[in-house]
Design a protein around this motif. Structure first.
Motif, PDB file in Angstrom:
ATOM      1  N   LYS A  52      56.447  60.008   0.683  1.00 25.13           N
ATOM      2  CA  LYS A  52      55.624  60.107  -0.525  1.00 25.13           C
ATOM      3  C   LYS A  52      56.439  59.866  -1.797  1.00 25.13           C
ATOM      4  N   ALA A  53      57.742  60.084  -1.719  1.00 24.74           N
ATOM      5  CA  ALA A  53      58.592  59.926  -2.898  1.00 24.74           C
ATOM      6  C   ALA A  53      58.789  58.464  -3.270  1.00 24.74           C
ATOM      7  N   LYS A  54      58.696  57.571  -2.308  1.00 25.84           N
ATOM      8  CA  LYS A  54      58.897  56.154  -2.601  1.00 25.84           C
ATOM      9  C   LYS A  54      57.578  55.521  -3.055  1.00 25.84           C
ATOM     10  N   PRO A  55      57.637  54.408  -3.803  1.00 25.22           N
ATOM     11  CA  PRO A  55      56.411  53.729  -4.238  1.00 25.22           C
ATOM     12  C   PRO A  55      55.589  53.267  -3.032  1.00 25.22           C
ATOM     13  N   GLN A  56      54.274  53.435  -3.131  1.00 22.24           N
ATOM     14  CA  GLN A  56      53.376  53.038  -2.058  1.00 22.24           C
ATOM     15  C   GLN A  56      52.856  51.623  -2.320  1.00 22.24           C
ATOM     16  N   GLY A 212      55.991  43.015  -9.561  1.00 22.47           N
ATOM     17  CA  GLY A 212      56.859  44.158  -9.371  1.00 22.47           C
ATOM     18  C   GLY A 212      56.513  45.365 -10.232  1.00 22.47           C
ATOM     19  N   ARG A 213      55.452  45.255 -11.033  1.00 17.83           N
ATOM     20  CA  ARG A 213      55.053  46.395 -11.878  1.00 17.83           C
ATOM     21  C   ARG A 213      54.559  47.554 -11.022  1.00 17.83           C
ATOM     22  N   MET A 214      54.826  48.769 -11.492  1.00 21.53           N
ATOM     23  CA  MET A 214      54.343  49.963 -10.799  1.00 21.53           C
ATOM     24  C   MET A 214      53.361  50.712 -11.695  1.00 21.53           C
ATOM     25  N   TRP A 215      52.422  51.412 -11.047  1.00 23.07           N
ATOM     26  CA  TRP A 215      51.492  52.294 -11.732  1.00 23.07           C
ATOM     27  C   TRP A 215      51.739  53.716 -11.233  1.00 23.07           C
ATOM     28  N   GLY A 216      51.585  54.678 -12.130  1.00 25.81           N
ATOM     29  CA  GLY A 216      51.569  56.062 -11.688  1.00 25.81           C
ATOM     30  C   GLY A 216      50.254  56.354 -10.974  1.00 25.81           C
ATOM     31  N   PHE A 217      50.318  57.201  -9.914  1.00 27.62           N
ATOM     32  CA  PHE A 217      49.102  57.447  -9.123  1.00 27.62           C
ATOM     33  C   PHE A 217      49.145  58.849  -8.520  1.00 27.62           C
ATOM     34  N   PRO A 235      52.614  67.543  -4.292  1.00 27.24           N
ATOM     35  CA  PRO A 235      52.677  68.966  -4.679  1.00 27.24           C
ATOM     36  C   PRO A 235      52.814  69.108  -6.189  1.00 27.24           C
ATOM     37  N   ASP A 236      52.535  70.324  -6.658  1.00 29.14           N
ATOM     38  CA  ASP A 236      52.633  70.626  -8.086  1.00 29.14           C
ATOM     39  C   ASP A 236      53.702  71.692  -8.292  1.00 29.14           C
ATOM     40  N   ASP A 237      54.745  71.345  -9.006  1.00 23.87           N
ATOM     41  CA  ASP A 237      55.807  72.305  -9.322  1.00 23.87           C
ATOM     42  C   ASP A 237      55.404  73.025 -10.607  1.00 23.87           C
ATOM     43  N   ARG A 238      54.992  74.282 -10.487  1.00 22.60           N
ATOM     44  CA  ARG A 238      54.512  75.032 -11.650  1.00 22.60           C
ATOM     45  C   ARG A 238      55.628  75.412 -12.611  1.00 22.60           C
ATOM     46  N   ASN A 239      56.859  75.202 -12.209  1.00 21.11           N
ATOM     47  CA  ASN A 239      57.989  75.504 -13.086  1.00 21.11           C
ATOM     48  C   ASN A 239      58.482  74.274 -13.847  1.00 21.11           C
ATOM     49  N   VAL A 240      57.740  73.188 -13.752  1.00 22.64           N
ATOM     50  CA  VAL A 240      58.065  71.971 -14.501  1.00 22.64           C
ATOM     51  C   VAL A 240      56.896  71.675 -15.433  1.00 22.64           C
ATOM     52  N   SER A 241      57.169  71.565 -16.713  1.00 22.01           N
ATOM     53  CA  SER A 241      56.133  71.281 -17.700  1.00 22.01           C
ATOM     54  C   SER A 241      55.668  69.829 -17.571  1.00 22.01           C
ATOM     55  N   GLY A 242      54.373  69.627 -17.782  1.00 24.17           N
ATOM     56  CA  GLY A 242      53.829  68.276 -17.725  1.00 24.17           C
ATOM     57  C   GLY A 242      53.012  68.058 -16.474  1.00 24.17           C
ATOM     58  N   PHE A 243      52.256  66.987 -16.462  1.00 26.17           N
ATOM     59  CA  PHE A 243      51.350  66.680 -15.354  1.00 26.17           C
ATOM     60  C   PHE A 243      51.635  65.302 -14.760  1.00 26.17           C
ATOM     61  N   LEU A 244      51.650  64.278 -15.592  1.00 22.57           N
ATOM     62  CA  LEU A 244      51.802  62.911 -15.085  1.00 22.57           C
ATOM     63  C   LEU A 244      53.193  62.664 -14.515  1.00 22.57           C
ATOM     64  N   ILE A 245      54.196  63.427 -14.982  1.00 19.55           N
ATOM     65  CA  ILE A 245      55.556  63.235 -14.470  1.00 19.55           C
ATOM     66  C   ILE A 245      55.657  63.610 -12.999  1.00 19.55           C
ATOM     67  N   LYS A 246      54.708  64.396 -12.487  1.00 21.44           N
ATOM     68  CA  LYS A 246      54.740  64.837 -11.096  1.00 21.44           C
ATOM     69  C   LYS A 246      53.976  63.894 -10.162  1.00 21.44           C
ATOM     70  N   HIS A 247      53.450  62.802 -10.701  1.00 22.22           N
ATOM     71  CA  HIS A 247      52.664  61.880  -9.883  1.00 22.22           C
ATOM     72  C   HIS A 247      53.548  60.861  -9.185  1.00 22.22           C
ATOM     73  N   GLY A 248      52.962  60.216  -8.177  1.00 23.52           N
ATOM     74  CA  GLY A 248      53.681  59.202  -7.426  1.00 23.52           C
ATOM     75  C   GLY A 248      53.514  57.826  -8.041  1.00 23.52           C
ATOM     76  N   LYS A 249      53.945  56.800  -7.288  1.00 29.93           N
ATOM     77  CA  LYS A 249      53.889  55.419  -7.774  1.00 29.93           C
ATOM     78  C   LYS A 249      53.192  54.541  -6.747  1.00 29.93           C
ATOM     79  N   ILE A 250      52.455  53.553  -7.258  1.00 29.86           N
ATOM     80  CA  ILE A 250      51.925  52.499  -6.392  1.00 29.86           C
ATOM     81  C   ILE A 250      52.425  51.161  -6.927  1.00 29.86           C
ATOM     82  N   THR A 251      52.599  50.211  -6.024  1.00 25.30           N
ATOM     83  CA  THR A 251      53.100  48.895  -6.395  1.00 25.30           C
ATOM     84  C   THR A 251      52.427  47.857  -5.506  1.00 25.30           C
ATOM     85  N   GLY A 252      52.820  46.602  -5.661  1.00 32.47           N
ATOM     86  CA  GLY A 252      52.228  45.538  -4.857  1.00 32.47           C
ATOM     87  C   GLY A 252      51.053  44.847  -5.519  1.00 32.47           C
ATOM     88  N   LEU A 253      50.689  45.257  -6.721  1.00 30.29           N
ATOM     89  CA  LEU A 253      49.548  44.647  -7.420  1.00 30.29           C
ATOM     90  C   LEU A 253      50.005  43.393  -8.166  1.00 30.29           C
TER      91      LEU A 253
END
Length: 857
Positions: A52-56, A212-217, A235-253
């Motif tokens: 899940k950590a790598k771009p999908q 090669g562009r990536m989107w947050g997802f 997962p959501d780390d409640r000890n890290v401020s912010g929301f979008l920074i915790k999202h993954g990446k999609i690519t291939g578009l």
């Protein structure tokens, strides 16, 4: 600088205590045993599985798909699958109650997404709801960060029937679901659960294109009956401020076929209105030197009126959009909810609802609200360019507003109005807005904001900088500083006309004519030109015409972890601060707030799932260093089983009033000021409030609120022609209930009570009751009928609407409606005198139609 010393001292002192920012009422809680858990080192990082950590990579299909709600076609077998979700609320990254899978693929023109949600068929909560009104039942959603900047993302949601909710999520601001995009979706409920298919045209999105562009997802599922369970792919780390920074990446578009798209939406509204008009001139009914006379008015049916408009949208590139409108049709299909206006010292903010201003609206937002598009009341033309190139976001808007010079025939012919306002008849106000932001680092940005408004004999310019920075994973900061320059009439509460009669005469000649007085006092709601003229007759002597400079500033620090957090903010606006293109609640004020919060960890199986306890304090000072208000208190916030949430708060405050904040200040040559009695007043206050919301089941939910303030000020009682504010006991209560007896039918009612009884004479200075009843029946996803009735006891006024509508997509709509407004045993809108019986103020029949033409090149 001396004037700022008291403020700086107060700010430093306030940081050492606990305080709550304006509007905060949901900050978490802890017991003494919970304090021990705070000594445990905070877990700094949650491990994300490598897959899940790598771009999908999103696969491309060769042909367009048909959307029917069932992802059973062969092409879906090639889609990228997002599964193994985490329950992030109320649980903390535990196993979800039910499994969920999301599949994603694309072709040259569209992004395809399918959701599969396993569940028990008879327990699924879903109704034929209005667009964007799906979050009180089961739903799925996804976030598309199309610029991969972790600052802004599309949020798209769907209920089990495929009904859509779409908006923009902005980091630090939250979600705005007033934005609508064109897409196709269908949902279906089956024995195994439910599924939704979605087809999103790339031309409906603003995105960064290129190989090669990536989107947050990220994707999520909301199961309403399990304590509003929220499951996410990551997962959501409640000890890290912010929301979008915790999202993954999609690519291939990489093979999106870019199209320049032109959208044209012509609209027409045909209406017939009847309204009550005067039978006696205003100069006679409002003359204080003549005996009072009741004007019963007469009801006049006006002729058929048509209003034709045109709105254009052109995508210059995937990341730049040009919008334009000529005489746009901004008919209020959905009016603002009624609010308590009694005893309101400062103006009330209302959200924008008009489609033209919602496109790219997030770029124009800032802490000081220096731009509020609702100030542009009735534009005859407007154009807007918004977009993002690399790390630079920008927005430019120009509009002409004909509302300030739009006098009706009655006023044009009234001898008390025409001499003072004739030069402003049919004149328009010009607005120009410029916004630029530059991203730097991972989650930081800095921006520039400028606004300009002009009207005959009036000009306002504002410019400043703002920014948002993430100082560490738990600490963020936001700031804004602006300066204003205005040429207008400024009210001077200390002016001595007897000492300078020539200046007094000049003030009457220039500022007594009126236009500037619409905005002379930024602490009060904008009033009509007609009322402004009457006001200027009385106060023109004390309104100096000239140039004034002002300053506005704001800064905050926000520290967030799961079990502890705090928030500090400071801000202010100087006396001559004016933002005619924005929203200003109060000038000549500085404030500082601090709030501290302790929370328990979530326990999904406990009776009290999560507890929060907050302590807060704040102080307001004017620019002369005088105290305006100090407050301190505490609150608790409980998350309970059964979708129930409880909040309670108590505290104390010390409030101080100065008569020059309201009007004239007494002096040796003017022994009588604005107040009857002392010109400065102060009192200690105690406040208590509680509220509870409960989503009982699929069919019923409710909310209640109760509040009490001891020694709350009554601001508008007069005595012998002078204002006489004094303390009293204020009680507020609100009850809301919604019933969904059938899937397509929603019934709701709300009741708001607000009352104040003065301490000195036991007189009930105001007693306001607001009742609103709504009924909506959805014949289908796109066709509905709605009935609305509002009652305001302070004016003894009833307002109703019956509406039938068809809205298959944003831009295409057909409405037939009837609006009615009347008083029963109320007061004349012309003289304020009591009128027994029934009196209709106005009624309108209307038909409104618009159609979206979309052409790609």
């Amino acid at each position: 600088m001396k004037r700022l010393y008291p403020l700086l001292t107060v700010i430093l002192a306030t940081i050492c205590i606990a305080a709550q920012p304006n509007g905060t009422n949901t900050l978490p809680a802890a017991t003494s045993s919970d304090a021990k858990s705070l000594a445990v080192p905070i877990k700094t990082k949650i491990e994300i599985p490598p897959e899940k950590a790598k771009p999908q990579n999103i696969p491309k299909i060769a042909f367009a798909m048909t959307i029917d709600g069932r992802p059973a076609e062969e092409a879906w077998k090639t889609a990228t699958v997002f599964k193994d979700f985490y329950q992030t609320s109320p649980g903390d990254n535990i196993a979800p109650s039910k499994p969920t899978e999301v599949m994603v693929m694309y072709d040259e023109m569209h992004l395809y997404v399918a959701f599969k949600c396993w569940d028990e068929k008879d327990k699924i909560r879903a109704t034929v709801a209005k667009r964007d009104n799906i979050f009180g039942e089961d739903n799925v959603r996804m976030w598309l960060d199309t610029f991969d900047d972790q600052r802004r993302a599309y949020v798209l949601g769907f209920n089990p029937l495929g009904i859509q909710a779409d908006g923009i999520y902005t980091e630090g601001q939250g979600s705005d679901f007033s934005v609508d995009i064109v897409m196709e979706s269908k949902g279906i409920i089956e024995d195994w659960g439910w599924s939704v298919e979605v087809k999103i045209p790339f031309k409906s999105l603003r995105y960064s294109a290129g190989k090669g562009r990536m989107w947050g997802f990220n994707a999520a599922r909301n199961i309403d009956r399990f304590n509003d369970e929220f499951d996410q792919w990551l997962p959501d780390d409640r000890n890290v401020s912010g929301f979008l920074i915790k999202h993954g990446k999609i690519t291939g578009l990489d093979e999106i076929k870019y199209e320049r798209t032109l959208e044209i939406v012509p609209s027409i509204t045909v209406s017939e209105t009847g309204r009550r008009v005067r039978t006696i001139p205003r100069s006679r009914t409002n003359n204080p030197y003549l005996p009072s006379i009741l004007d019963p008015g007469r009801f006049v049916n006006e002729g058929l009126k048509q209003d034709i408009g045109l709105t254009l949208k052109y995508t210059v590139s995937p990341n730049i959009t040009l919008d334009a409108a000529v005489n746009p049709d901004f008919a209020e299909i959905e009016a603002d909810a009624p609010v308590v206006t009694a005893n309101q010292r400062f103006p009330i903010f209302f959200q924008e609802k008009r489609p033209f201003f919602l496109e790219g609206a997030d770029i124009f937002q800032s802490p000081l609200r220096v731009f509020d598009s609702r100030q542009i009341v009735d534009p005859d033309f407007a154009t807007k360019l918004t977009g993002k190139v690399g790390k630079n976001s920008f927005g430019f808007l120009v509009a002409s507003d004909k509302a300030p010079g739009n006098f009706d025939e009655e006023d044009r012919n009234d001898i008390s109005v025409r001499p003072r306002f004739q030069e402003f008849f049919d004149k328009s106000a010009l607005y120009a807005i410029l916004r630029v932001k530059r991203d730097f680092g991972k989650e930081n940005n800095i921006g520039f904001f400028a606004t300009y408004r002009s009207f005959p004999e009036q000009r306002n310019l504002l410019a400043g900088v703002d920014g948002r920075m993430k100082l560490n994973p738990r600490l963020t900061s936001q700031f804004q500083v602006v300066g204003t320059n205005s040429r207008r009439c400024f009210f001077d509460a200390e002016f001595e006309p007897l000492l300078d009669p020539s200046e007094a005469q000049r003030n009457r000649e220039i500022c007594g004519t009126g236009t500037y007085n619409i905005f002379v006092d930024a602490e009060h709601p904008p009033i009509s030109p007609q009322d402004a003229g009457l006001n200027s007759t009385r106060n023109g002597t004390y309104n100096h015409f000239g140039t004034g400079n002002g300053l506005g500033y704001y800064a905050n620090l926000d520290y967030t972890t799961e079990t502890h957090g705090w928030f500090a903010e400071i801000g202010g606006r100087s006396t001559n601060y004016r933002a005619d293109s924005g929203f200003t609640r109060r000038t000549n004020t500085n404030f500082a707030f601090f709030i501290n919060r302790f929370s328990t960890k979530s326990d999904p199986k406990a009776k009290i799932i999560r507890k929060s306890w907050a302590q807060f304090s704040g102080v307001d000072y004017d620019w002369q260093g005088r105290l305006q208000e100090w407050r301190a208190g505490t609150n608790i916030n409980l998350t309970l089983q059964g979708n129930m949430f409880f909040f309670a708060e108590t505290g104390a405050a010390y409030e101080k009033l100065y008569e020059e904040e309201f009007s004239l200040k007494r002096s040796p040559t003017r022994p009588n000021g604005t107040f009857f009695g002392p010109g400065t007043r102060a009192t200690w206050q105690q406040f208590y409030s509680a509220n509870l919301s409960h989503n009982v089941n699929k069919y019923f939910n409710y909310f209640w609120f109760a509040g009490y303030v001891n020694n709350a000020y009554d601001f508008f009682t007069s005595l012998n022609g002078f204002q006489n504010p004094g303390p009293g006991k204020q009680f507020d209560a609100e009850v809301f209930a919604e019933l969904k007896p059938l899937d397509p039918l929603r019934l709701s009612a709300s009741y708001r009570k607000s009352r104040l009884v003065r301490n000195d004479n036991r007189i009930r200075t105001f007693d306001s009751d607001l009742l609103s009843i709504r009924s909506t029946y959805q014949f289908s996803r796109f066709t509905f009928t709605r009935l609305r009735l509002d009652y305001d006891s302070t004016r003894k006024n009833y307002a109703g609407q019956l509406l039938v509508g068809w809205n298959p997509n944003p831009g295409t709509a057909f409405y037939v409606g009837y609006n009615d407004n009347f008083n029963y045993k109320g007061f004349s809108p012309y003289t304020g005198q009591f009128e027994p019986g029934f009196e209709r103020n106005s009624r309108t029949f209307f038909i409104r139609a618009s159609y979206l033409f979309r052409k790609s090149f």
